[in-house]
Design a protein around this motif. Structure first.
Motif, short mmCIF file in Angstrom:
data_model
loop_
_atom_site.label_atom_id
_atom_site.label_comp_id
_atom_site.label_asym_id
_atom_site.label_seq_id
_atom_site.Cartn_x
_atom_site.Cartn_y
_atom_site.Cartn_z
N UNK A 51 1.76 55.57 60.38
CA UNK A 51 3.01 54.83 60.54
C UNK A 51 2.73 53.33 60.73
N UNK A 52 1.70 53.01 61.49
CA UNK A 52 1.33 51.60 61.70
C UNK A 52 0.88 50.97 60.39
N UNK A 53 0.17 51.72 59.54
CA UNK A 53 -0.23 51.22 58.23
C UNK A 53 1.01 50.96 57.38
N UNK A 54 1.97 51.88 57.42
CA UNK A 54 3.22 51.71 56.68
C UNK A 54 3.91 50.42 57.12
N UNK A 55 4.01 50.22 58.42
CA UNK A 55 4.66 49.01 58.93
C UNK A 55 3.95 47.75 58.43
N UNK A 56 2.62 47.78 58.43
CA UNK A 56 1.86 46.63 57.94
C UNK A 56 2.05 46.43 56.44
N UNK A 57 2.10 47.52 55.68
CA UNK A 57 2.34 47.41 54.24
C UNK A 57 3.70 46.78 53.96
#
Length: 84
Positions: free
Chosen positions: A45-51
């Protein structure tokens, strides 16, 4: 090796999935996971937010203190779980 998404295709496909409700309404991880057969982990989820903020894989790796290979693996897992 750094993978770039100059046209925002990766973020765009994820954004399309996540913002199906009224445009620009940000969903929480719990709301997203209710839509999925396999839930996202907190790190995914944190990767999604960064993307979604437009960060490159290299920037995501630095921001989260993980390797670019880990980012690649997480993105593959995210795509599989979102079926995009």
């Amino acid at each position: 090796m750094e993978i770039r998404d100059p046209r925002g295709l990766i973020a765009g496909r994820i954004r399309d999935f996540l913002y199906r409700q009224p445009k620009e309404q940000k969903l929480t991880i719990n709301q997203i996971n209710t839509l999925l057969t396999q839930p996202l982990t907190q790190k995914e989820f944190e990767v999604v937010e960064d993307l979604l903020t437009g960060k490159s894989y290299k920037d995501i790796a630095a921001h989260q203190f993980i390797s670019i290979n880990t980012v690649n693996t997480q993105v593959k897992n995210i795509y599989a779980k979102l079926q995009v």
